[in-house]
Design a protein around this motif. Structure first.
Motif, PDB file in Angstrom:
ATOM      1  N   SER A 271      57.977  37.265  58.491  1.00  0.00           N
ATOM      2  CA  SER A 271      57.927  36.423  59.690  1.00  0.00           C
ATOM      3  C   SER A 271      59.191  35.601  59.839  1.00  0.00           C
ATOM      4  O   SER A 271      59.685  35.377  60.948  1.00  0.00           O
ATOM      5  N   LEU A 299      50.510  35.514  60.490  1.00  0.00           N
ATOM      6  CA  LEU A 299      51.881  35.375  59.987  1.00  0.00           C
ATOM      7  C   LEU A 299      52.790  36.460  60.536  1.00  0.00           C
ATOM      8  O   LEU A 299      53.929  36.195  60.935  1.00  0.00           O
ATOM      9  N   ALA A 300      52.314  37.694  60.548  1.00  0.00           N
ATOM     10  CA  ALA A 300      53.156  38.828  60.949  1.00  0.00           C
ATOM     11  C   ALA A 300      52.333  39.808  61.764  1.00  0.00           C
ATOM     12  O   ALA A 300      51.910  40.859  61.254  1.00  0.00           O
ATOM     13  N   THR A 303      52.243  43.898  61.596  1.00  0.00           N
ATOM     14  CA  THR A 303      52.763  44.431  60.333  1.00  0.00           C
ATOM     15  C   THR A 303      51.648  45.138  59.578  1.00  0.00           C
ATOM     16  O   THR A 303      50.580  44.566  59.360  1.00  0.00           O
ATOM     17  N   ARG A 418      62.946  37.533  64.962  1.00  0.00           N
ATOM     18  CA  ARG A 418      61.554  37.679  64.529  1.00  0.00           C
ATOM     19  C   ARG A 418      60.861  38.789  65.316  1.00  0.00           C
ATOM     20  O   ARG A 418      60.125  39.603  64.740  1.00  0.00           O
ATOM     21  N   ASP A 422      59.356  42.392  63.858  1.00  0.00           N
ATOM     22  CA  ASP A 422      58.003  42.901  64.093  1.00  0.00           C
ATOM     23  C   ASP A 422      58.026  44.323  64.645  1.00  0.00           C
ATOM     24  O   ASP A 422      57.123  45.118  64.399  1.00  0.00           O
TER      25      ASP A 422
END
Length: 696
Positions: A271, A299-300, A303, A418, A422
């Motif tokens: 992240s 958070l991500a 992912t 960011r 992703d």
């Protein structure tokens, strides 16, 4: 008989698919009917053909692509001899060659084929097909001297067997050895030898491929995350600080499912972009609690987190045995492969050696290929104000992988990075600028205030205005820090082009700014203008639009034959609307007698030869028009949208014309491919208007 090209090798592991894809790209730029033939095939899906079929919209029946499978070939050769095998394959080949202008032949793959002297068989087939040969030699893991010797031996082998060797390709060599190998082989071989470096992302499996191979469960993640390449494997077992220090860009983290600290730490690192990872693979049939998974998803987002039942050691053994494959489901690998091929192969020389006559008409695929090739030939910098928009980032990914142009993305660099992480997009080749924080902001404010002083704009007011990404991007173009700008995927047309009207303004020889759409129909490309900017142009403005549109068409390889559209043809109608078109046609003829133009003319008479033969017999434009000029925005905008939706045409544009420097607007519904094409068009327009902007 069709011209044919036979891409072959001498052993497994040469990464030949890069060359086969690159040659297909070159062939489809020249002709619109390219066939594929693979003499021998294994059981199961042919990944490369499926990729070629999807990418190049091949209508070829898959059953016609293959000669026979390897087991049948081995049996036939054993029972009746090589001549019988070759005869059968030659018959199958000619069935394809009769239907296509050019045939790309994909040689055998040396993978458990049970065929003696496979190289000689490939050479024999190439000769019987009348095909020129491009042998490929693999260099992965080999010393430079060994690679050079292997390439020379491969040339002698195919040349000695009577083959017409067009060029040699040495693939997957260590980057540090590429130039030395190319230089030595260039001096030792009588044909060109192209040397391609190894690219780890091509052989890296995607997370989806790993999931399929291991039979893993997808605990978290979306399609975009699963498409990421796993460039490395990092096995978790250490304490969190030591573990974080071991992470590498694009790695797949492999950890027991009960190590929630490592899972959260890896996703937090992703992240933050330090570094972006491919995903997480949980072992031991364990997974963190729902609370941890909820945190991980926040958070991500997107992912992937996978889970398998085995422990880390056997999982590692399986992972290290995996190799990524180019398939129709991995388009980004194809873009990487083409970028690699285009950077290291002299495409113009190879096309010349292929001796493939270019088709007389421009098909949509040929048009799109030519855009990228023209843009790449004289690189320019294009600024993209909507740097955080997903479609823009995906387009940037394609443009960077294909080495089309230099890019500047505007927005908060941390947020852009960011988002790119992703999407598993590497933006290391792009410039990122935040207009609000840039040191250029004061300079641009002073410049804008000077340009708009007659409107009472102060430096203080300008300082606020230029923080807008479209104004900032336009000023980059005006100040020579970028060569062109593309925006509009989330901004209105007015927000995109108003700064250009205020700052860049029109060319000295243009009375107005207008636009065209390149309408990519099933078998041709037409140019429509003006469908986006001018509501009701008068005769002089309509004439200017026609001249500008003809120049734009010619610039992009479409021979301009201009139809000035109206609701009547020739002298059959009268009235103010028809008279405007008739007067505009006279003005163009007087000022530009070299242009082929007809008007007033109805749409059907402009594009359909049978109608033209009745309404305007003998016209050099009627029935063959390529540039169609609409009398007003209402007609033009509705017509282009009707054709786009009803005929399934791809509408590229609007492409603005008449500005001193190129700025182009996107539809807010633009697809990634639309953005790629529009950026390439902008770069090409810049080639004609300004010297190259140096990279920063």
């Amino acid at each position: 008989m069709a011209r044919s090209v036979y891409v072959t090798g001498i052993e497994r592991g040469d990464g030949r698919q890069v060359v086969e894809l690159g040659v297909m790209e070159l062939l489809t730029r020249q002709v619109d009917r390219v066939g594929v033939f693979r003499p021998l095939v294994h059981d199961g899906p042919d990944r490369l053909f499926e990729l070629l079929r999807a990418r190049y919209r091949l209508s070829q029946d898959p059953a016609a692509v293959y000669g026979m499978d390897y087991a049948q070939a081995a049996a036939l050769q054993a029972e009746q001899g090589t001549d019988a095998l070759v005869s059968r394959l030659v018959d199958r080949f000619h069935a394809v060659a009769r239907e296509y202008e050019v045939v790309l032949v994909l040689g055998t793959d040396y993978a458990a084929t049970q065929l003696p002297d496979e190289l000689a068989l490939n050479a024999r087939l190439a000769n019987e097909f009348g095909a020129s040969v491009i042998p490929v030699v693999g260099g992965k893991g080999r010393e430079a001297d060994a690679v050079r010797a292997e390439a020379r031996n491969a040339f002698r082998a195919y040349d000695g067997l009577g083959c017409d060797v067009l060029a040699m390709v040495v693939n997957r060599v260590a980057a540090r050895d590429r130039e030395a190998i190319a230089e030595r082989l260039g001096a030792r071989l009588p044909v060109p030898c192209y040397v391609l470096p190894d690219d780890a992302s091509l052989s890296a499996p995607t997370v989806a491929q790993i999931s399929h191979a291991l039979g893993a469960r997808v605990v978290l993640g979306d399609g975009s995350g699963l498409a990421r390449d796993a460039l490395d494997f990092v096995f978790g077992g250490a304490t969190l600080p030591n573990f974080l220090a071991a992470l590498t860009p694009g790695c797949l983290v492999v950890t027991p499912g009960d190590r929630a600290d490592l899972v959260v730490g890896a996703l937090a690192a992703h992240s933050a972009g330090t570094p972006p990872i491919a995903g997480v693979l949980l072992t031991l049939n364990e997974q963190p609690s729902e609370a941890v998974l909820t945190l991980a998803a926040r958070l991500a987002p997107g992912t992937p987190v996978l889970a398998v039942s085995g422990n880390s050691f056997p999982t590692a053994q399986e992972l290290f045995a995996l190799e990524g494959k180019m398939t129709a489901a991995t388009p980004r690998k194809a873009e990487t492969a083409l970028g690699l091929f285009e950077r290291h192969v002299d495409s113009a020389d190879l096309v010349k050696r292929l001796s493939v006559a270019r088709s007389g008409r421009v098909t949509p695929m040929m048009f799109e290929h030519e855009l990228l090739e023209q843009a790449r030939a004289d690189r320019r910098r294009v600024v993209l104000p909507e740097g955080g928009e997903e479609r823009v980032l995906r387009a940037a990914d394609v443009l960077i992988r294909r080495d089309v142009c230099d890019l500047t993305l505007l927005g908060d660099p941390d947020a852009i990075r960011r988002k790119a992480a992703d999407l598993s997009i590497d933006l290391s080749g792009a410039q990122l600028i935040d207009p609000a924080e840039s040191e250029l902001r004061q300079r641009f404010a002073e410049r804008y205030a000077a340009l708009r002083a007659h409107r009472g704009v102060s430096v203080e007011l300008a300082y606020d205005v230029v923080s807008d990404v479209n104004y900032f991007g336009t000023l980059m173009v005006e100040e020579g820090l970028a060569d062109g700008m593309v925006s509009g995927s989330v901004h209105s047309t007015a927000a995109t082009i108003r700064p250009a009207f205020e700052i860049i303004k029109t060319k000295p020889d243009a009375s107005i700014v207008s636009s065209v759409f390149f309408m990519c129909l099933a078998e041709e490309v037409l140019v429509y203008g003006d469908c986006a900017v001018n509501p009701d142009p008068d005769a002089e403005q309509l004439a200017d639009i026609a001249v500008q549109s003809a120049a734009t068409a010619a610039r992009f390889g479409v021979e301009p034959r201009i139809a000035m559209l109206s609701y009547s043809t020739g002298t059959s109608g009268s009235g103010a609307d028809v008279d405007k078109v008739r007067e505009a046609t006279k003005l163009v003829r007087a000022a530009h007698p070299e242009l082929k133009i007809e008007g007033p003319i109805q749409y059907d008479a402009a594009v359909e030869p049978s109608v033209a033969a009745t309404k305007l017999p003998g016209s050099e434009v009627a029935g063959r028009a390529t540039v169609l000029i609409f009398p007003d925005l209402n007609t033009g905008n509705n017509t282009y949208k009707a054709v786009q939706r009803s005929a399934g045409a791809v509408a590229v544009g609007p492409v603005l014309q008449g500005l001193r420097k190129p700025v182009n607007d996107l539809s807010r519904g633009a697809l990634v491919s639309d953005i790629v094409n529009t950026v390439a068009i902008t770069a090409i327009q810049a080639q004609a208007t300004a010297p190259h902007t140096p990279s920063s």
